[in-house]
Design a protein around this motif. Sequence first.
Motif, PDB file in Angstrom:
ATOM      1  N   LEU A 112     -34.217 119.547  71.215  1.00  0.00           N
ATOM      2  CA  LEU A 112     -35.494 119.001  71.663  1.00  0.00           C
ATOM      3  C   LEU A 112     -35.556 117.497  71.422  1.00  0.00           C
ATOM      4  O   LEU A 112     -36.037 116.741  72.277  1.00  0.00           O
ATOM      5  CB  LEU A 112     -36.645 119.696  70.931  1.00  0.00           C
ATOM      6  N   GLN A 113     -35.039 117.063  70.293  1.00  0.00           N
ATOM      7  CA  GLN A 113     -35.048 115.632  69.998  1.00  0.00           C
ATOM      8  C   GLN A 113     -34.183 114.877  70.983  1.00  0.00           C
ATOM      9  O   GLN A 113     -34.557 113.797  71.457  1.00  0.00           O
ATOM     10  CB  GLN A 113     -34.580 115.394  68.565  1.00  0.00           C
ATOM     11  N   ILE A 161     -34.045 122.242  67.159  1.00  0.00           N
ATOM     12  CA  ILE A 161     -34.747 120.989  66.862  1.00  0.00           C
ATOM     13  C   ILE A 161     -33.963 119.827  67.434  1.00  0.00           C
ATOM     14  O   ILE A 161     -34.504 118.957  68.124  1.00  0.00           O
ATOM     15  CB  ILE A 161     -34.906 120.811  65.339  1.00  0.00           C
ATOM     16  N   ALA A 162     -32.674 119.828  67.174  1.00  0.00           N
ATOM     17  CA  ALA A 162     -31.824 118.730  67.638  1.00  0.00           C
ATOM     18  C   ALA A 162     -31.835 118.640  69.161  1.00  0.00           C
ATOM     19  O   ALA A 162     -31.895 117.544  69.732  1.00  0.00           O
ATOM     20  CB  ALA A 162     -30.403 118.927  67.119  1.00  0.00           C
ATOM     21  N   ALA A 185     -35.892 114.559  74.202  1.00  0.00           N
ATOM     22  CA  ALA A 185     -37.003 113.614  74.164  1.00  0.00           C
ATOM     23  C   ALA A 185     -36.502 112.174  74.187  1.00  0.00           C
ATOM     24  O   ALA A 185     -37.051 111.318  74.879  1.00  0.00           O
ATOM     25  CB  ALA A 185     -37.851 113.856  72.917  1.00  0.00           C
ATOM     26  N   TYR A 228     -31.611 119.748  81.955  1.00  0.00           N
ATOM     27  CA  TYR A 228     -32.677 120.294  81.113  1.00  0.00           C
ATOM     28  C   TYR A 228     -33.679 119.214  80.751  1.00  0.00           C
ATOM     29  O   TYR A 228     -33.325 118.041  80.598  1.00  0.00           O
ATOM     30  CB  TYR A 228     -32.096 120.893  79.844  1.00  0.00           C
ATOM     31  N   HIS A 258     -34.635 126.695  64.083  1.00  0.00           N
ATOM     32  CA  HIS A 258     -33.190 126.510  63.950  1.00  0.00           C
ATOM     33  C   HIS A 258     -32.846 125.050  64.208  1.00  0.00           C
ATOM     34  O   HIS A 258     -33.282 124.478  65.205  1.00  0.00           O
ATOM     35  CB  HIS A 258     -32.449 127.401  64.953  1.00  0.00           C
ATOM     36  N   PRO A 259     -32.063 124.478  63.289  1.00  0.00           N
ATOM     37  CA  PRO A 259     -31.756 123.040  63.395  1.00  0.00           C
ATOM     38  C   PRO A 259     -31.186 122.648  64.746  1.00  0.00           C
ATOM     39  O   PRO A 259     -31.498 121.571  65.256  1.00  0.00           O
ATOM     40  CB  PRO A 259     -30.746 122.802  62.265  1.00  0.00           C
ATOM     41  N   ALA A 260     -30.381 123.517  65.336  1.00  0.00           N
ATOM     42  CA  ALA A 260     -29.793 123.179  66.634  1.00  0.00           C
ATOM     43  C   ALA A 260     -30.884 123.022  67.688  1.00  0.00           C
ATOM     44  O   ALA A 260     -30.817 122.122  68.533  1.00  0.00           O
ATOM     45  CB  ALA A 260     -28.811 124.270  67.050  1.00  0.00           C
ATOM     46  N   LEU A 315     -23.644 118.076  70.127  1.00  0.00           N
ATOM     47  CA  LEU A 315     -23.939 119.046  69.082  1.00  0.00           C
ATOM     48  C   LEU A 315     -22.660 119.641  68.512  1.00  0.00           C
ATOM     49  O   LEU A 315     -21.657 119.764  69.218  1.00  0.00           O
ATOM     50  CB  LEU A 315     -24.827 120.160  69.647  1.00  0.00           C
ATOM     51  N   PRO A 316     -22.699 120.012  67.254  1.00  0.00           N
ATOM     52  CA  PRO A 316     -21.510 120.550  66.575  1.00  0.00           C
ATOM     53  C   PRO A 316     -21.333 122.040  66.784  1.00  0.00           C
ATOM     54  O   PRO A 316     -20.822 122.718  65.903  1.00  0.00           O
ATOM     55  CB  PRO A 316     -21.804 120.217  65.112  1.00  0.00           C
ATOM     56  N   ILE A 317     -21.727 122.537  67.923  1.00  0.00           N
ATOM     57  CA  ILE A 317     -21.585 123.967  68.168  1.00  0.00           C
ATOM     58  C   ILE A 317     -20.983 124.198  69.547  1.00  0.00           C
ATOM     59  O   ILE A 317     -20.983 123.304  70.390  1.00  0.00           O
ATOM     60  CB  ILE A 317     -22.939 124.699  68.058  1.00  0.00           C
ATOM     61  N   ALA A 318     -20.500 125.399  69.755  1.00  0.00           N
ATOM     62  CA  ALA A 318     -19.767 125.718  70.975  1.00  0.00           C
ATOM     63  C   ALA A 318     -20.699 125.752  72.189  1.00  0.00           C
ATOM     64  O   ALA A 318     -21.916 125.899  72.060  1.00  0.00           O
ATOM     65  CB  ALA A 318     -19.072 127.054  70.827  1.00  0.00           C
TER      66      ALA A 318
END
Lengths: 111, 111
Positions: B32-33, B29-30, B36, B81, B25-27, B50-53
């Motif tokens: 984790l990036q 991946i994002a 990092a 985290y 899922h792109p979120a 992030l563009p999510i709630a």
Amino acid sequence: MALHKRDQFTTSEQQLAVIAKALGHPARIAILQLLAQRQSCVCGELVTELPIAQSTVSQHLKELKTAGLVQGEVDGPRVCYCIDRAGWARARHLLSGLLVELPAPTAACAC
Amino acid sequence: MALHKRDQFTTSEQQLAVIAKALGHPARIAILQLLAQRQSCVCGELVTELPIAQSTVSQHLKELKTAGLVQGEVDGPRVCYCIDRAGWARARHLLSGLLVELPAPTAACAC
DNA sequence: CTTTACAATCGTTAATCGACGATAAACGAA
DNA sequence: TTCGTTTATCGTCGATTAACGATTGTAAAG
């Protein structure tokens, strides 16, 4: 549907997610490994090698095809599958890119 | 439910599938990036990036935690985290193993 | 002891997945 | 043409995912 949040992510993030999702099932991993082992492409032989029904194998193959990882060619009544060269090259590129971006655990975080 | 076909696959196939699914899922991946990049661990900063709630980010973090890729430590009212060292090492190992098993497209199939 | 942030969980919804059996489609062989 | 083999698709079912808003919990700060 209108404007998925999904669209807010990088295309490379999305591409990587698609690849990873396709790899996200043991049957599909097994299929890829089988296709790699016998460099000759296999067909319904996959069905006899795997512990799942024929229709289920067919579905997984379809998903792998959609993700661009696998390629099928009709050969008479049977279909010959093999790893999609270009697709897998792309997948490799994206995956190893991720392994570079998220390096091995060296120092890591302060928490 | 009783006896998942899933149990018929190699443990390494299953482990790899779990990793890949978590990356699917792109979120995630994002996330984790981001973790990092800022080698300092981030917390709800993720939510602003992030563009999510917030609740959705929390869910994705939970999944990453379940897959052993991410680790969270409570720091006062907030949670810090970071990438799980051991878990990510295992993931790297499995993923690069796959890249070895399925090599770059050289000769490939006869179909 | 309140208030205030922050993060996790709950409850809900729609969509997707995984699996199967049954059926259909394609094609070579008889 | 009809039969047998092989593969894809259909229809169904339960389980899971992804997303959200609302609520709860937790801990520092006032």
